[in-house]
Design a protein around this motif. Structure first.
Motif, PDB file in Angstrom:
ATOM      1  N   HIS A   1      -6.527   5.843   2.982  1.00 26.64           N
ATOM      2  CA  HIS A   1      -7.206   5.612   4.300  1.00 26.64           C
ATOM      3  C   HIS A   1      -6.829   4.180   4.441  1.00 26.64           C
ATOM      4  CE1 HIS A   1     -10.428   4.981   7.394  1.00 26.64           C
ATOM      5  NE2 HIS A   1     -10.798   4.037   6.691  1.00 26.64           N
ATOM      6  N   VAL A   2      -6.952   3.259   3.451  1.00 27.73           N
ATOM      7  CA  VAL A   2      -6.799   1.884   3.382  1.00 27.73           C
ATOM      8  C   VAL A   2      -5.105   1.632   3.949  1.00 27.73           C
ATOM      9  CG1 VAL A   2      -6.482  -0.390   1.946  1.00 27.73           C
ATOM     10  CG2 VAL A   2      -8.485   1.021   1.807  1.00 27.73           C
ATOM     11  N   VAL A   3      -4.244   2.378   3.388  1.00 28.09           N
ATOM     12  CA  VAL A   3      -2.741   2.141   3.782  1.00 28.09           C
ATOM     13  C   VAL A   3      -2.791   2.319   5.002  1.00 28.09           C
ATOM     14  CG1 VAL A   3      -0.566   3.004   3.107  1.00 28.09           C
ATOM     15  CG2 VAL A   3      -2.064   2.339   1.242  1.00 28.09           C
ATOM     16  N   ALA A   4      -3.247   3.684   5.313  1.00 33.26           N
ATOM     17  CA  ALA A   4      -3.134   4.043   6.896  1.00 33.26           C
ATOM     18  C   ALA A   4      -3.604   3.095   7.789  1.00 33.26           C
ATOM     19  CB  ALA A   4      -3.616   5.522   6.940  1.00 33.26           C
TER      20      ALA A   4
ATOM     21  N   THR B   1      -0.509  -2.314  -2.533  1.00 30.72           N
ATOM     22  CA  THR B   1      -1.058  -1.955  -3.651  1.00 30.72           C
ATOM     23  C   THR B   1      -2.536  -1.838  -3.698  1.00 30.72           C
ATOM     24  OG1 THR B   1       0.864  -2.702  -5.097  1.00 30.72           O
ATOM     25  CG2 THR B   1      -1.192  -2.081  -6.185  1.00 30.72           C
ATOM     26  N   VAL B   2      -3.014  -0.408  -3.780  1.00 36.77           N
ATOM     27  CA  VAL B   2      -4.386  -0.498  -4.014  1.00 36.77           C
ATOM     28  C   VAL B   2      -4.748   0.622  -5.146  1.00 36.77           C
ATOM     29  CG1 VAL B   2      -6.353   0.608  -2.482  1.00 36.77           C
ATOM     30  CG2 VAL B   2      -4.457  -0.273  -1.341  1.00 36.77           C
ATOM     31  N   MET B   3      -5.767  -0.192  -5.972  1.00 34.02           N
ATOM     32  CA  MET B   3      -6.005   0.657  -7.318  1.00 34.02           C
ATOM     33  C   MET B   3      -7.648   0.859  -7.112  1.00 34.02           C
ATOM     34  SD  MET B   3      -5.506  -0.340 -11.231  1.00 34.02           S
ATOM     35  CE  MET B   3      -3.665  -0.125 -11.114  1.00 34.02           C
ATOM     36  N   ILE B   4      -8.200   2.212  -7.350  1.00 34.54           N
ATOM     37  CA  ILE B   4      -9.462   2.655  -7.310  1.00 34.54           C
ATOM     38  C   ILE B   4      -9.807   2.921  -8.451  1.00 34.54           C
ATOM     39  CG2 ILE B   4     -11.254   3.773  -5.991  1.00 34.54           C
ATOM     40  CD1 ILE B   4      -9.689   3.590  -3.522  1.00 34.54           C
TER      41      ILE B   4
END
Length: 204
Positions: free
Chosen positions: A179-182, A198-201
């Motif tokens: 969702h963040v990347v979109a 880069t998104v790390m959760i």
């Protein structure tokens, strides 16, 4: 998992082969730091990473021409005590509480590597992580991406990112990162992508 585990995110300068070589150096350095166990204090681990980058690029020599480096963040979680430790060099940590609040824990304004030595040591931030809390690390490619519908491009920024994290709080980590990347892709429109995303959760 009995002992603590460590998550690390590093954002290296450069593109193409030089950028890939620096990424490999950072990756190998992190493996070297945590080769034996995960008890290395995150602050000293970040200092070791800075040292390995400088020596690996020969920046410790006066005739060095290299002025590359990276931003980085480390999170260490102790499952037995629920103690969470964070240290960041220009990469912050977002805490998404079970009630839906998003808190930005800011990093130290230093980078690793480069010719100029850091002005200070980064500060360790610690919490007792509550059940249902989500922790998020992103690189500046997310917040710095230019876009918008106006004539002058505007950065995606922290407010939009935190809104995305609020909207996707009930999503799985994979769906939330997508969702963040979109959202960033929609924001940039037809403009050029400035940097890697880069998104790390981490859900606890």
């Amino acid at each position: 998992h009995e002992g603590p585990f460590v998550l690390a995110v590093a954002d290296c300068t450069g593109h193409g082969v030089p950028g890939a070589m620096l990424s490999l150096l950072v990756s190998n350095s992190l493996e070297r730091i945590y080769a034996n166990d995960t008890m290395e204090n995150p602050v000293s681990a970040l200092a070791s990473l800075d040292h390995f980058v400088r020596t690996g690029l020969n920046q410790d020599r006066p005739d060095s021409e290299s002025d590359d480096g990276c931003d980085a963040a480390m999170v260490r979680f102790h499952p037995q005590t629920h103690r969470l430790e964070f240290v960041g060099a220009k990469i912050g940590l977002f805490e998404c509480t079970a009630s839906g609040e998003v808190i930005h824990h800011k990093p130290d304004r230093i980078s690793l590597g480069y010719r100029t030595l850091p002005s200070h040591s980064p500060q360790l931030q610690t919490w007792v992580a509550q059940a249902g809390t989500r922790w998020v690390l992103v690189t500046d490619g997310v917040t710095d991406q230019l876009g918008g519908s106006g004539p002058t491009p505007v950065a995606f920024g922290y407010k939009r990112l935190m809104r995305c994290l609020e909207q996707s709080r009930s999503f799985s980590p994979e769906a939330a990162s997508s969702h963040v990347v979109a959202s960033v892709s929609q924001w940039e429109g037809k403009r050029m992508r400035r940097d890697d995303l880069t998104v790390m959760i981490l859900d606890l």
